[in-house]
Design an enzyme around this catalytic site. Structure first.
Site, mmCIF file in Angstrom:
data_model
loop_
_atom_site.group_PDB
_atom_site.id
_atom_site.type_symbol
_atom_site.label_atom_id
_atom_site.label_comp_id
_atom_site.label_asym_id
_atom_site.label_seq_id
_atom_site.Cartn_x
_atom_site.Cartn_y
_atom_site.Cartn_z
ATOM 1 N N LEU A 1 7.059 -1.136 -5.559
ATOM 2 C CA LEU A 1 6.982 -2.583 -5.797
ATOM 3 C C LEU A 1 5.524 -2.997 -5.655
ATOM 4 O O LEU A 1 4.832 -2.517 -4.753
ATOM 5 C CB LEU A 1 7.828 -3.339 -4.768
ATOM 6 N N ASP A 2 5.045 -3.883 -6.525
ATOM 7 C CA ASP A 2 3.670 -4.379 -6.426
ATOM 8 C C ASP A 2 3.469 -5.077 -5.082
ATOM 9 O O ASP A 2 4.426 -5.602 -4.509
ATOM 10 C CB ASP A 2 3.377 -5.361 -7.570
ATOM 11 N N PRO A 3 2.218 -5.131 -4.582
ATOM 12 C CA PRO A 3 1.981 -5.749 -3.269
ATOM 13 C C PRO A 3 2.572 -7.145 -3.099
ATOM 14 O O PRO A 3 3.160 -7.445 -2.062
ATOM 15 C CB PRO A 3 0.455 -5.782 -3.179
ATOM 16 N N LYS A 4 2.443 -8.016 -4.114
ATOM 17 C CA LYS A 4 2.919 -9.404 -3.971
ATOM 18 C C LYS A 4 4.435 -9.545 -4.153
ATOM 19 O O LYS A 4 4.998 -10.595 -3.877
ATOM 20 C CB LYS A 4 2.212 -10.307 -4.998
ATOM 21 N N VAL A 5 5.091 -8.494 -4.650
ATOM 22 C CA VAL A 5 6.537 -8.557 -4.928
ATOM 23 C C VAL A 5 7.319 -8.274 -3.651
ATOM 24 O O VAL A 5 6.947 -7.412 -2.864
ATOM 25 C CB VAL A 5 6.919 -7.541 -6.029
#
Length: 483
Positions: A94-98
């Site tokens: 998962l992307d950091p902001k997700v």
């Protein structure tokens, strides 16, 4: 005697046990088709929920609610440090902001990471449009258009090569849309590796106003959703602290689930306890080791092999369909794809047949040597009945020799034909090699000619330059003398 005496009368059979409430892989156990009800239970292994804490953690998974900002790898590394385990893995980055569902597998459960990474995912996404829409229903319509197989290129800032790829959106629904703030919320079920950021950009392009992804949350990853015992990093840390300080296991057991939870969707085959360790060593499951099997198994389906206690042994590829399993009396049931269970958790049960036991006894008595080979003390009956592998090879070689004598004239013809074909091939090869040599020679000559020509031209240019310089100097001298 009257005829009525020979009629089979109905019996009041006792109700079978209701297994609809049984946990994990033993759920609806009574609905599995029975191949055999006879087996010897072995006092080894245990039910997944009743393992001791060490093995419970080392074969467990955590359905983690990933916080915003740290990357997936960081989060997994923190859990490894908190639980003090050997290795951890996750079900897809998962992307950091997700935020949202990140399945963290611990120790033995990391063997299931690959199967979870390829499983489908579900997201709830907030998209920001760059301008107001004339008709608010346009967003729902364009979302419907963006279902099925789509071309996607990874976003500008991504860790992978930006190649065009095809990804499938199975289903999507618009949850809410605010046209004043240009914000829309939608849910999407998609294939692993789909870029929601790219999908939002495509949405904006379809609507003609442009758009980008504002916020994203994963609500399901493979077998687990956000409703299936999802926990936070704080829970993991608190549970470990409680266990370290009070020796209370209950909190740790509540946040960690057995790896069998990831395999609930697979079709099941129940294996006899005596065959479990052989499968752990990579052996194929044969018909004698089969107890029960599920309906609807097709050839080459991915299935899970389980013990009578409900433990997962391995993920396997079915070599027989349900119909074959019911009718065949010998053959391979399934071949192991990925073994999950530890070796030697169950005792070895191969080499316990009557012949193997007799051979063992004869070794002990000195009637066979330590490798099980025949010696001077071996009884004649054993020599007749038991044919070792090397003898079998010798007998096959002798039979082959007799066949060869019969087939010699045929072979001679075949050999002559083969030789003719080979000679033709060699001639063709020689011709090809000659051509290649000639071509190389021609190229070399052309190159040399070109180089000579270039050198000659350079020489001529230099001479011309020198002559022109000499002429200029003579003119200057004559002018000076005139003055």
């Amino acid at each position: 005697m009257s005829k009525e005496d020979f009629v089979i009368k109905p019996e009041a059979a006792g109700a079978s046990t209701d297994t609809s409430e049984w946990p994990l892989l033993l759920k609806n156990f009574d609905k599995l088709l029975v191949r055999s009800g006879h087996y010897t239970p072995i006092p080894a292994g245990s039910s997944p929920l009743k393992r001791d804490l060490k093995s419970y953690i080392s074969s467990g998974v955590i359905n983690l609610d990933k916080p915003s900002n740290p990357s997936s790898h960081e989060v997994v590394a923190w859990i490894k440090r908190i639980l003090r385990c050997e290795k951890t893995g996750h079900s897809g980055t998962l992307d950091p902001k997700v935020t949202g569902c990140l399945i963290v597998c611990i120790d033995r459960a990391t063997r299931l990471v690959k199967s979870q990474q390829g499983a489908g995912k579900e997201y709830v996404c907030i998209v920001r449009l760059h301008d107001a829409l004339k008709d608010e229903k346009d967003l729902g319509r364009s979302l419907e258009n963006l279902t099925g197989a789509l071309f996607q290129r990874p976003p500008l800032i991504s860790a992978v090569k930006r190649q065009l790829r095809v990804r499938t959106i199975y289903e999507s629904n618009l949850i809410e849309f605010d046209n004043k703030r240009n914000l829309g919320v939608f849910w999407a079920s998609c294939e692993a590796g789909t870029y929601m950021r790219t999908l939002c950009v495509h949405l904006g392009m379809l609507l003609g106003v442009g758009g980008h992804m504002q916020e994203l949350r994963r609500v399901r990853s493979g077998a687990l959703s956000e409703n299936d015992n999802m926990v936070t990093l704080h829970d993991v840390m608190d549970a470990q602290w409680v266990y370290d300080n009070t020796r209370d296991e209950s909190y740790l057991r509540s946040i960690i689930q057995p790896l069998e939870t990831l395999l609930v969707g697979y079709k099941r085959i129940v294996v006899k306890d005596s065959a479990v360790n052989a499968v752990c060593y990579g052996a194929k499951l044969m018909i004698p080791g089969l107890l029960r099997y599920e309906e609807g198994i097709e050839l080459y389906d991915e299935i899970v092999l389980i013990t009578t206690k409900g433990e997962a042994i391995a993920v396997a590829i079915a070599q027989m369909s349900t119909v074959d399993l019911a009718s065949c009396d010998h053959g391979v049931v399934a071949s192991v794809k990925r073994c999950i269970m530890e070796r030697d958790l169950y005792p070895r049960r191969w080499g316990l047949g009557p012949v193997a036991q007799k051979k063992k006894q004869m070794k002990a008595d000195g009637k066979l040597d330590k490798y099980g080979r025949v010696n001077e003390n071996t009884p004649e009956q054993w020599k007749k009945e038991y044919v070792p592998l090397d003898n079998a090879e010798q007998s096959t070689s002798s039979s082959q020799e007799t066949k060869e004598t019969e087939e010699e004239p045929k072979k001679a013809k075949e050999d002559s034909l083969i030789k003719e074909v080979e000679t033709e091939k060699e001639e063709v090869k020689e011709d090809d090699s000659k051509k290649e040599k000639k071509e190389k020679k021609d190229k070399k000559e052309k190159k040399e000619k070109k180089e000579k020509k270039d050198k000659k031209e350079k020489k001529e240019k230099k001479e011309k330059k020198r002559k022109s310089e000499d002429g200029d100097s003579e003119e200057k001298k004559s002018k000076k003398s005139k003055k």
